[in-house]
Design a protein around this motif. Sequence first.
Motif, PDB file in Angstrom:
ATOM      1  N   TYR A   1       0.875  -1.182   0.000  1.00  0.00           N
ATOM      2  CA  TYR A   1       0.000   0.000   0.000  1.00  0.00           C
ATOM      3  C   TYR A   1       0.902   1.219   0.000  1.00  0.00           C
ATOM      4  O   TYR A   1       1.861   1.290   0.758  1.00  0.00           O
TER       5      TYR A   1
ATOM      6  N   GLU B   1      -6.619   2.215  -6.710  1.00  0.00           N
ATOM      7  CA  GLU B   1      -7.500   1.502  -5.778  1.00  0.00           C
ATOM      8  C   GLU B   1      -8.165   2.466  -4.803  1.00  0.00           C
ATOM      9  O   GLU B   1      -9.275   2.228  -4.329  1.00  0.00           O
ATOM     10  N   ARG B   2      -7.460   3.546  -4.475  1.00  0.00           N
ATOM     11  CA  ARG B   2      -7.983   4.571  -3.559  1.00  0.00           C
ATOM     12  C   ARG B   2      -7.659   5.935  -4.169  1.00  0.00           C
ATOM     13  O   ARG B   2      -6.524   6.183  -4.582  1.00  0.00           O
TER      14      ARG B   2
ATOM     15  N   HIS C   1      -1.677  -1.666  -3.716  1.00  0.00           N
ATOM     16  CA  HIS C   1      -2.812  -0.748  -3.807  1.00  0.00           C
ATOM     17  C   HIS C   1      -2.285   0.675  -3.653  1.00  0.00           C
ATOM     18  O   HIS C   1      -1.579   0.969  -2.684  1.00  0.00           O
TER      19      HIS C   1
ATOM     20  N   PHE D   1      -4.691  -3.484   2.658  1.00  0.00           N
ATOM     21  CA  PHE D   1      -4.824  -2.472   1.611  1.00  0.00           C
ATOM     22  C   PHE D   1      -5.682  -1.279   2.050  1.00  0.00           C
ATOM     23  O   PHE D   1      -6.050  -0.452   1.210  1.00  0.00           O
ATOM     24  N   SER D   2      -5.982  -1.193   3.321  1.00  0.00           N
ATOM     25  CA  SER D   2      -6.842  -0.112   3.804  1.00  0.00           C
ATOM     26  C   SER D   2      -6.275   0.524   5.060  1.00  0.00           C
ATOM     27  O   SER D   2      -5.978  -0.160   6.043  1.00  0.00           O
TER      28      SER D   2
ATOM     29  N   ASP E   1     -10.163   4.556   4.192  1.00  0.00           N
ATOM     30  CA  ASP E   1     -10.256   3.526   3.157  1.00  0.00           C
ATOM     31  C   ASP E   1     -11.399   2.545   3.420  1.00  0.00           C
ATOM     32  O   ASP E   1     -11.954   2.503   4.520  1.00  0.00           O
TER      33      ASP E   1
ATOM     34  N   ARG F   1      -2.962   4.741  -3.247  1.00  0.00           N
ATOM     35  CA  ARG F   1      -3.868   5.836  -2.897  1.00  0.00           C
ATOM     36  C   ARG F   1      -3.250   7.125  -3.414  1.00  0.00           C
ATOM     37  O   ARG F   1      -2.060   7.362  -3.223  1.00  0.00           O
TER      38      ARG F   1
ATOM     39  N   ARG G   1       3.902  -0.721  -9.896  1.00  0.00           N
ATOM     40  CA  ARG G   1       3.019  -1.897 -10.016  1.00  0.00           C
ATOM     41  C   ARG G   1       3.793  -3.144 -10.450  1.00  0.00           C
ATOM     42  O   ARG G   1       3.462  -4.266 -10.042  1.00  0.00           O
TER      43      ARG G   1
ATOM     44  N   ILE H   1     -13.268  -2.621  -8.763  1.00  0.00           N
ATOM     45  CA  ILE H   1     -12.175  -3.230  -7.999  1.00  0.00           C
ATOM     46  C   ILE H   1     -12.738  -3.981  -6.791  1.00  0.00           C
ATOM     47  O   ILE H   1     -12.317  -5.104  -6.490  1.00  0.00           O
TER      48      ILE H   1
ATOM     49  N   SER I   1     -13.662   2.161  -8.405  1.00  0.00           N
ATOM     50  CA  SER I   1     -13.638   1.566  -7.063  1.00  0.00           C
ATOM     51  C   SER I   1     -14.644   0.429  -6.947  1.00  0.00           C
ATOM     52  O   SER I   1     -14.362  -0.608  -6.334  1.00  0.00           O
TER      53      SER I   1
END
Length: 432
Positions: A248, A318-319, A288, A391-392, A397, A290, A281, A364, A361
């Motif tokens: 992340y 992703e965010r 993920h 991932f949060s 998130d 942001r 990536r 995903i 979002s």
Amino acid sequence: MKKNQIDFVTLGCSKNLVDSEKLMKLFEANGYKCTHDSKNPQGEIAVINTCGFIGDAKEESINTILEFADAKERGHLNKLFVMGCLSQRYKAELEKEIPQVDKYYGKFDYNDLLKDLGKAENLDCNGKRVLTTPRHYAYIKISEGCDRHCAYCAIPLITGKHVSRPKAEILDEVKELVNQGVKEFQIIAQELTYYGIDIDGRRHIADLVSDMADIRGVKWIRLHYAYPTQFPYELLDVMREKQNVCKYLDIALQHISDNMLSSMRRHITKAETYDLIRRIRKEVPGIHLRTTLMVGFPNESEDDFNELMDFTRWARFERMGAFAYSEEEGTYSAMHYKDNVSQEVKQARLDKLMALQQKISSEIAASNIGKTFKVIIDRKEGDYYVGRTEFSSPEVDPEVLIPLGNKVLRKGAFYDVKITDAEDFDLFGVVQ
């Protein structure tokens, strides 16, 4: 009104929260009882830690000060103090406009508050804090200030130059928090990737995160507020190789059009930004990302905005958060550009960008149905346990909602959870 009780209210970012936690520890060491963000403040003293980043944040800070000033005038409060970014920048104006506040402090002199209350036997708690977060996670601030001078940003004017904390001090803080039961660490700074430059001219963020990951008891490390220019790629090696460094990364990109990037003084090009995302990536599969994007910067054309939309479709963050440009006095853009994109156009572009991101979002989130993730439980709420995957990040998130069942889940514990359904942002799952 409870004697010797102080109610703290923290506005703005998690960096402010860390300051509040340190000050609360000092107050407790000197015999005060502290509450944080109390919905029903009952103490005789209130301390408001303000944000001064953009217009909406400043408005929230001022409204909160006025609310407590009114409580003081009605006799529900003996003393009111204000600290943080807003009062660092607008101290003289605030003193004139809201004189009910007993004293205003800036971003770095808030320890004087104890002396001014006449009760300061202990002025050093060795960096220890009163955690206001659930006890299983904490924020770790690794530096203050910022040496970047993006055209729109007032933060360097408020916080000054970048100053890295000594590595040994940070690692000691992590060890201390692990001993208190903290398992998850959100690493924060105004500019994470600049860590160490002021110490010896080299970036040491990869070394710091690697050493942090080696501390026994550290289960998750999550990285916030990286800067894209001259990104330290060795950090990706650490993220890929250390199992407890979450895949992340919070990296604010702001825009993609070369016109805008140049005007914003971001010192990066469109091509370099695309290359950066591709490499991140590729080197950290499954990461993920942001990011934060801005619309309506001075002279942003329809073509510039369409480039931003195309980039968002390609990057599939992703965010993602976005905001409309708000002119901040004293910044380069306020002094050199005219704020010439109308409010209506700014809002229309923001709505269009966020609608696109909501679709991304949602897609995903739906792609996670049927997969199993390691989830940490944050709380019980209504008919659900609420947790997060690696991932949060807390507060900002998507979360994982697990229906209450026969099995009791412990807050701060990890469980394997199979995702059974998804909404635009949140996931639903069952413990395996």
